[in-house]
Design a protein around this motif. Sequence first.
Motif, PDB file in Angstrom:
ATOM      1  N   TYR A 248       0.714  -1.154  -0.127  1.00 52.11           N
ATOM      2  CA  TYR A 248      -0.028  -0.056   0.084  1.00 52.11           C
ATOM      3  C   TYR A 248       0.913   1.099  -0.079  1.00 52.11           C
ATOM      4  O   TYR A 248       0.470   2.264  -0.715  1.00 52.11           O
ATOM      5  N   ARG A 326      -2.570  10.358   7.581  1.00 50.63           N
ATOM      6  CA  ARG A 326      -3.535   9.522   6.947  1.00 50.63           C
ATOM      7  C   ARG A 326      -2.572   8.180   6.595  1.00 50.63           C
ATOM      8  O   ARG A 326      -3.374   7.195   6.696  1.00 50.63           O
ATOM      9  N   ASP A 329      -2.717   6.122   9.831  1.00 49.24           N
ATOM     10  CA  ASP A 329      -4.250   5.933  10.204  1.00 49.24           C
ATOM     11  C   ASP A 329      -4.403   4.881   9.281  1.00 49.24           C
ATOM     12  O   ASP A 329      -4.812   3.636   9.735  1.00 49.24           O
ATOM     13  N   LYS A 330      -3.920   4.816   8.025  1.00 49.01           N
ATOM     14  CA  LYS A 330      -4.129   3.581   7.121  1.00 49.01           C
ATOM     15  C   LYS A 330      -3.380   2.446   7.498  1.00 49.01           C
ATOM     16  O   LYS A 330      -3.848   1.102   7.478  1.00 49.01           O
ATOM     17  N   GLU A 333      -5.107   0.851  10.566  1.00 44.18           N
ATOM     18  CA  GLU A 333      -6.478   0.200  10.000  1.00 44.18           C
ATOM     19  C   GLU A 333      -5.973  -1.100   9.389  1.00 44.18           C
ATOM     20  O   GLU A 333      -6.934  -2.220   9.657  1.00 44.18           O
TER      21      GLU A 333
END
Length: 366
Positions: A248, A326, A329-330, A333
């Motif tokens: 990612y 972000r 956070d990703k 998650e």
Amino acid sequence: MSDLHSQLPPLILGGAGWSYQCHPAPDALPVANVIRQAFDSGVRAIDTSPYYEPSEQLLGKALQNASITKHYTRSDYILMTKVGRIKSDQFDYTPAWVRESVSRSLKRFNTDYLDVVFCHDVEFVTEDDALGAIGELLKLVDEGKVRNVGISGYRIDVLARVAQSVRKRYGRPVDVIQNWGQMNLQNGRLEVEEGLKAFEDAGVQTVLNASPLNIGLLRAGGVPVGKLGDFHPAPEGLRSVCRDVAEYMTSQGESLAAVALRYALWRAEATSHDHFRVCTITGISTIADLTENVNTSLTILNPAEKSPTSVAGATLDHSQLERDGRLFDKAREMLGDWSDYSFTSPDPGWSPELKKIINPSEKSDS
């Protein structure tokens, strides 16, 4: 009281990268070149251990290289090593061995003092073992051979308990605690109340967060495999999800290693204050490793004006932190239930009293 917390740079060079655990041929690595460039970049603190064979020997030889001695004296850098852990399953915390180990390290580094000596992986021995070893290190402080005494390990609860006991027995705190793999993008347990707050309550002013990539787990390409094979404690499920997170980050034009290092440096700065400091130790083997780590650090830490390419004296860059939010956070998650997953240390069958793995029949007989 030790002023170590005011002397250390935010990023510390970890010597485990020059070990058989992490590299198949550490003797072939350009150690002197890496150290010279690290010092030039403001990374003037080194952490290693005799257990990271042959890191001490390679570092000692490199620090005597003319490319370093012409530009830096011994007082220009901080040298940290450890005592007590000999092999993966061999420990000796006796006062005699502590003294012998320190003497050997002094000879390897060709120096008359060590800035810090840690008791290595205190959860593998009894509390009395650890306290006895610390007592001997304190004698070496009085003799001028050691300047600061620390404890290291994975088990946060054990580190906190030993730190409290040191203060009670010797009337002074340990100068520094080193914990690995628990202030990073995957595991943030060092920040819970039983971690940093407990350390501070025990009078500790300096904490070193080692392995911001969790021994190479938080990077593309998988965990490092050295001459001794795959020693990493992560189960396949955690390794798999970390590979997904790495993919990612690549899709976002980032590397997981860089994002993870920025996260660790952020948390170190965020949890530090006037008389309590958290610094980050990262394993470095090559010039490429060093360059990537320093450049990454300078994207999250504003360099001091006097030296725009140095991590020394740097402060947190809040604009980069906003952009990184972000990504952090990703990653958390995607990690899901693996967030804050901790390894078992030592193995369940390990006996701190006997200092070996024992079977159930031995337990019942003892």
